[in-house]
Structures are given as structure tokens and as C-alpha cells.
Design a protein around this motif. Structure first.
Motif, mmCIF file in Angstrom:
data_model
loop_
_atom_site.group_PDB
_atom_site.id
_atom_site.type_symbol
_atom_site.label_atom_id
_atom_site.label_comp_id
_atom_site.label_asym_id
_atom_site.label_seq_id
_atom_site.Cartn_x
_atom_site.Cartn_y
_atom_site.Cartn_z
ATOM 1 N N GLY A 6 63.411 -55.352 86.086
ATOM 2 C CA GLY A 6 62.584 -55.678 87.244
ATOM 3 C C GLY A 6 61.716 -54.520 87.694
ATOM 4 N N ASP A 7 62.266 -53.304 87.628
ATOM 5 C CA ASP A 7 61.494 -52.121 88.003
ATOM 6 C C ASP A 7 60.328 -51.903 87.039
ATOM 7 O OD1 ASP A 7 63.273 -51.709 90.076
ATOM 8 O OD2 ASP A 7 64.410 -50.163 89.005
ATOM 9 N N ALA A 31 52.078 -64.417 79.918
ATOM 10 C CA ALA A 31 50.647 -64.253 79.666
ATOM 11 C C ALA A 31 50.432 -63.442 78.392
ATOM 12 C CB ALA A 31 49.970 -63.589 80.855
ATOM 13 N N ARG A 32 49.648 -64.007 77.487
ATOM 14 C CA ARG A 32 49.321 -63.307 76.244
ATOM 15 C C ARG A 32 48.227 -62.284 76.514
ATOM 16 N NH1 ARG A 32 48.066 -68.634 73.106
ATOM 17 N NH2 ARG A 32 47.158 -68.924 75.154
ATOM 18 N N THR A 69 52.848 -60.724 74.528
ATOM 19 C CA THR A 69 52.775 -61.097 75.941
ATOM 20 C C THR A 69 53.121 -59.892 76.815
ATOM 21 O OG1 THR A 69 55.106 -61.736 76.148
ATOM 22 C CG2 THR A 69 53.557 -63.449 75.382
ATOM 23 N N VAL A 70 52.825 -60.030 78.092
ATOM 24 C CA VAL A 70 53.178 -58.967 79.034
ATOM 25 C C VAL A 70 54.696 -58.788 79.069
ATOM 26 C CG1 VAL A 70 53.011 -58.183 81.418
ATOM 27 C CG2 VAL A 70 51.104 -59.425 80.401
ATOM 28 N N GLY A 71 55.428 -59.885 78.993
ATOM 29 C CA GLY A 71 56.887 -59.814 78.961
ATOM 30 C C GLY A 71 57.391 -59.056 77.744
ATOM 31 N N ASP A 72 56.715 -59.235 76.603
ATOM 32 C CA ASP A 72 57.082 -58.493 75.395
ATOM 33 C C ASP A 72 56.896 -56.993 75.602
ATOM 34 O OD1 ASP A 72 57.555 -60.914 74.064
ATOM 35 O OD2 ASP A 72 55.581 -60.928 73.084
ATOM 36 N N VAL A 73 55.820 -56.615 76.289
ATOM 37 C CA VAL A 73 55.567 -55.202 76.569
ATOM 38 C C VAL A 73 56.681 -54.644 77.450
ATOM 39 C CG1 VAL A 73 54.001 -53.537 77.649
ATOM 40 C CG2 VAL A 73 53.063 -55.436 76.321
ATOM 41 N N ALA A 74 57.036 -55.389 78.491
ATOM 42 C CA ALA A 74 58.110 -54.956 79.386
ATOM 43 C C ALA A 74 59.423 -54.810 78.622
ATOM 44 C CB ALA A 74 58.271 -55.941 80.544
#
Length: 92
Positions: A6-7, A31-32, A69-74
Motif C-alpha cells: 500500500g505504501d 491500468a496498462r 500495468t501499474v500494479g505490475d510495477v508496484a
């Protein structure tokens, strides 16, 4: 040292919005980077450099093939920070 996803997300979201010149509300985990947020190769490079500085990780030499995706980056940042923390001399 536990790394909170989350951080990472809270810091990554405005960073992506700034780099890709999109509103923060457009930056969602699914989001891609290219198809949805319009990132080009320069944006991706800028995001990598800014992420390295912000999160203290090196993305050089990492397999980014599955990162779209942005989630993949995180997720990648969390994995790298967790691995770095585990190998830190202070973690022993």
C-alpha cells in the motif's frame, strides 16, 4: 523489514500520473502503461529512473517482460525492496 504494498502504491500513483501526464484517478492497478496511460519509451525510462530514486531499488537487470500495468510495477518494486531488505547486513 516488511515492505508494505500500500505504501508503494500510494507513492507510485502520483509518480505515474506526473510522468505520463494523466490525472491521478486514471492511474489504477489494472491500468496498462502503454495502452491505457499512453506511455512511450521515454516515459517508461523516466518512470524507471524516478522509481529507482524514490524506492531505493535498481530495476537494471530485472526481467520486465511481464510488467505491463501499474500494479505490475508496484509488485516488482515490492519484490525488489523485499529482496534487498532480506540481503541487507542489518537484516541478519
Amino acid at each position: 523489514m516488511e515492505v508494505e504494498h500500500g505504501d508503494v502504491w500510494e507513492a507510485l500513483r502520483p509518480l505515474c500520473a506526473r510522468v505520463m501526464s494523466v490525472p491521478p484517478e486514471a492511474v489504477l492497478p489494472h491500468a496498462r502503461l502503454v495502452a491505457d496511460l499512453g506511455a512511450d519509451s521515454l516515459d517508461i525510462t523516466e518512470l524507471e529512473v524516478a522509481s529507482e530514486e524514490m524506492f531505493g531499488v535498481s530495476l537494471k537487470g530485472t526481467d520486465k517482460a511481464g510488467v505491463s500495468t501499474v500494479g505490475d510495477v508496484a509488485d516488482l518494486i515490492v519484490r525488489l525492496r523485499t529482496t534487498h531488505a532480506a540481503h541487507s547486513p542489518l537484516a541478519r
